[in-house]
Design a protein around this motif. Structure first.
Motif, PDB file in Angstrom:
ATOM      1  N   UNK A  26       6.581   4.429   7.516  1.00 16.83           N
ATOM      2  CA  UNK A  26       5.529   5.384   7.136  1.00 16.83           C
ATOM      3  C   UNK A  26       5.807   6.757   7.746  1.00 16.83           C
ATOM      4  N   UNK A  27       5.491   7.797   7.007  1.00 19.32           N
ATOM      5  CA  UNK A  27       5.708   9.146   7.521  1.00 19.32           C
ATOM      6  C   UNK A  27       4.592   9.597   8.452  1.00 19.32           C
ATOM      7  N   UNK A  28       3.404   9.094   8.204  1.00 20.56           N
ATOM      8  CA  UNK A  28       2.240   9.560   8.950  1.00 20.56           C
ATOM      9  C   UNK A  28       1.581   8.374   9.660  1.00 20.56           C
ATOM     10  N   UNK A  29       1.241   8.513  10.943  1.00 17.57           N
ATOM     11  CA  UNK A  29       0.635   7.392  11.674  1.00 17.57           C
ATOM     12  C   UNK A  29      -0.755   7.033  11.168  1.00 17.57           C
ATOM     13  N   UNK A  34      -4.409  16.136   4.210  1.00 16.10           N
ATOM     14  CA  UNK A  34      -5.007  16.459   2.921  1.00 16.10           C
ATOM     15  C   UNK A  34      -5.492  15.267   2.131  1.00 16.10           C
ATOM     16  N   UNK A  35      -5.151  14.048   2.576  1.00 17.20           N
ATOM     17  CA  UNK A  35      -5.604  12.842   1.888  1.00 17.20           C
ATOM     18  C   UNK A  35      -6.887  12.337   2.546  1.00 17.20           C
ATOM     19  N   UNK A  36      -7.603  11.528   1.836  1.00 15.63           N
ATOM     20  CA  UNK A  36      -8.845  10.962   2.370  1.00 15.63           C
ATOM     21  C   UNK A  36      -8.781   9.456   2.539  1.00 15.63           C
ATOM     22  N   UNK A  37      -7.777   8.824   1.928  1.00 17.18           N
ATOM     23  CA  UNK A  37      -7.684   7.374   1.987  1.00 17.18           C
ATOM     24  C   UNK A  37      -6.252   6.949   1.706  1.00 17.18           C
ATOM     25  N   UNK A  38      -5.861   5.797   2.237  1.00 15.34           N
ATOM     26  CA  UNK A  38      -4.559   5.204   1.914  1.00 15.34           C
ATOM     27  C   UNK A  38      -4.745   4.219   0.770  1.00 15.34           C
ATOM     28  N   UNK A  54       7.093   5.175 -10.227  1.00 15.11           N
ATOM     29  CA  UNK A  54       5.915   5.085  -9.372  1.00 15.11           C
ATOM     30  C   UNK A  54       4.937   6.151  -9.834  1.00 15.11           C
ATOM     31  N   UNK A  55       3.721   5.726 -10.147  1.00 15.63           N
ATOM     32  CA  UNK A  55       2.744   6.637 -10.741  1.00 15.63           C
ATOM     33  C   UNK A  55       1.894   7.358  -9.711  1.00 15.63           C
ATOM     34  N   UNK A  56       1.726   6.788  -8.522  1.00 17.66           N
ATOM     35  CA  UNK A  56       0.878   7.413  -7.512  1.00 17.66           C
ATOM     36  C   UNK A  56       1.305   6.996  -6.114  1.00 17.66           C
ATOM     37  N   UNK A  57       1.403   7.983  -5.213  1.00 18.54           N
ATOM     38  CA  UNK A  57       1.689   7.753  -3.796  1.00 18.54           C
ATOM     39  C   UNK A  57       0.681   8.553  -2.984  1.00 18.54           C
ATOM     40  N   UNK A  58      -0.070   7.894  -2.122  1.00 19.02           N
ATOM     41  CA  UNK A  58      -0.965   8.579  -1.190  1.00 19.02           C
ATOM     42  C   UNK A  58      -0.554   8.344   0.258  1.00 19.02           C
ATOM     43  N   UNK A  59       0.240   7.291   0.495  1.00 16.81           N
ATOM     44  CA  UNK A  59       0.689   6.933   1.837  1.00 16.81           C
ATOM     45  C   UNK A  59       2.216   6.988   1.855  1.00 16.81           C
ATOM     46  N   UNK A  60       2.798   8.182   1.971  1.00 14.40           N
ATOM     47  CA  UNK A  60       4.248   8.346   1.793  1.00 14.40           C
ATOM     48  C   UNK A  60       5.063   7.669   2.893  1.00 14.40           C
ATOM     49  N   UNK A  61       6.301   7.311   2.525  1.00 15.16           N
ATOM     50  CA  UNK A  61       7.190   6.642   3.475  1.00 15.16           C
ATOM     51  C   UNK A  61       8.634   6.854   3.066  1.00 15.16           C
ATOM     52  N   UNK A  62       9.548   6.464   3.946  1.00 20.27           N
ATOM     53  CA  UNK A  62      10.966   6.447   3.619  1.00 20.27           C
ATOM     54  C   UNK A  62      11.468   5.011   3.665  1.00 20.27           C
ATOM     55  N   UNK A  63      12.342   4.662   2.735  1.00 19.65           N
ATOM     56  CA  UNK A  63      13.032   3.375   2.741  1.00 19.65           C
ATOM     57  C   UNK A  63      14.428   3.599   3.305  1.00 19.65           C
ATOM     58  N   UNK A 114       4.426  12.276  -2.060  1.00 20.06           N
ATOM     59  CA  UNK A 114       3.163  12.142  -2.769  1.00 20.06           C
ATOM     60  C   UNK A 114       3.209  12.687  -4.204  1.00 20.06           C
ATOM     61  N   UNK A 115       2.696  11.894  -5.091  1.00 20.38           N
ATOM     62  CA  UNK A 115       2.479  12.228  -6.499  1.00 20.38           C
ATOM     63  C   UNK A 115       1.179  11.534  -6.921  1.00 20.38           C
TER      64      UNK A 115
END
Length: 284
Positions: A26-29, A34-38, A54-63, A114-115
């Motif tokens: 995960x990028x953010x702990x 700017x987001x309100x929910x995961x 992938x149509x929507x990302x609110x909890x961004x990460x790296x693989x 995020x998208x």
């Protein structure tokens, strides 16, 4: 029924990823700025051209895709898939690119930014990703001064933004990683889009190119409706006396990735590989 289909696609999204034990970081702990929910990833039902989206990302990460031990190089590449900032073409311009980079000896990180239509969030995500990779360089046996980007279409736009806006404070510091520079060592822009949004199709005003801009490799074709982006960016780099290499082919269109049967897809990987090797030789 729709939720069931999305869940099935999401399970299938790991296609070979889960079999390879790909680690996701995960990028953010907490919740991203700017987001309100995961929310879980949402997969698009559109799999045309055999592309998973992938149509929507609110909890961004790296693989994380570590390079094989044999032949491993000390450089790493963060992969930014395209999709018009609406979706992420996650296999075509993400997983398949990471596997290609692994074959060349590079550790790769596929960025799930995020998208849809969260350009500011996407810039925050790529800056944070660069810092996280640098902060954990020892863990992945890479040189933090050799962390760069490769981006496709909108991912090319994002890579250009990261390469020119690395001094912009886009979010409040969270931890020690955020003390590190968000400047990539280099960027490879493959059929980039949205770089010519200035007046009369000049350079997008947001992009601040100067002599300190990281070296760039650009590849595009004349029959790509976004092809002018590569020309404009190259001109800006040249005028600023920043290192740049452009390959502009006649045919190929847009959105081909590494898929066979396209002359542009056949051409760009070898050119990019040679350029990257030369750039890294000059990096200590």
């Amino acid at each position: 029924m729709k939720k069931l289909i999305l869940l099935c696609m999401l399970a299938g999204y790991g296609f070979n990823a889960m079999a390879q034990q790909v680690k996701q970081i995960p990028l953010w702990p907490g919740i991203a700025p700017g987001e309100t929910v995961k929310k879980p990833l949402e997969m698009s039902a559109d799999s045309s051209r055999n592309v998973h989206r992938i149509a929507a990302v609110t909890d961004p990460f790296i693989s994380v895709y570590p390079a094989p031990l044999e032949g491993r190089k000390d450089a790493a590449v963060i992969v930014c898939p395209g999709g018009g900032y609406n979706i992420l073409a996650i296999d075509l311009e993400g997983i398949e690119i990471a596997k290609w980079l692994n074959k060349l000896g590079y550790t790769a990180f596929v960025l799930h930014y995020r998208v849809p239509q969260k350009r500011e969030g996407a810039l925050q995500d790529v800056q944070r990703a660069i810092r996280i990779v640098k902060s954990r360089a020892t863990e992945w046996q890479i040189n933090p001064e050799k962390v760069g980007l490769i981006g496709f279409s909108a991912g090319g736009s994002l890579s250009a933004r990261a390469s020119t806006l690395y001094e912009k404070q886009t979010y409040s510091a969270i931890d020690a990683a955020d003390k590190l520079s968000a400047k990539p060592a280099y960027a490879m822009l493959i059929y980039p889009a949205y770089l010519d949004e200035g007046e009369n199709r000049t350079l997008t005003p947001e992009l601040k190119v100067n002599a300190a801009t990281p070296p760039m490799f650009l590849f595009a074709t004349a029959d790509d409706k976004y092809g002018y982006s590569a020309l404009v960016m190259t001109g800006a780099m040249r005028d600023a006396q920043a290192p740049v290499e452009l390959h502009f082919y006649n045919k190929g269109g847009h959105g081909y990735g590494l898929r066979p049967g396209n002359p542009a897809a056949d051409a760009w990987p070898g050119l990019a590989q040679n350029w990257l090797e030369q750039i890294l030789k000059a990096t200590h």
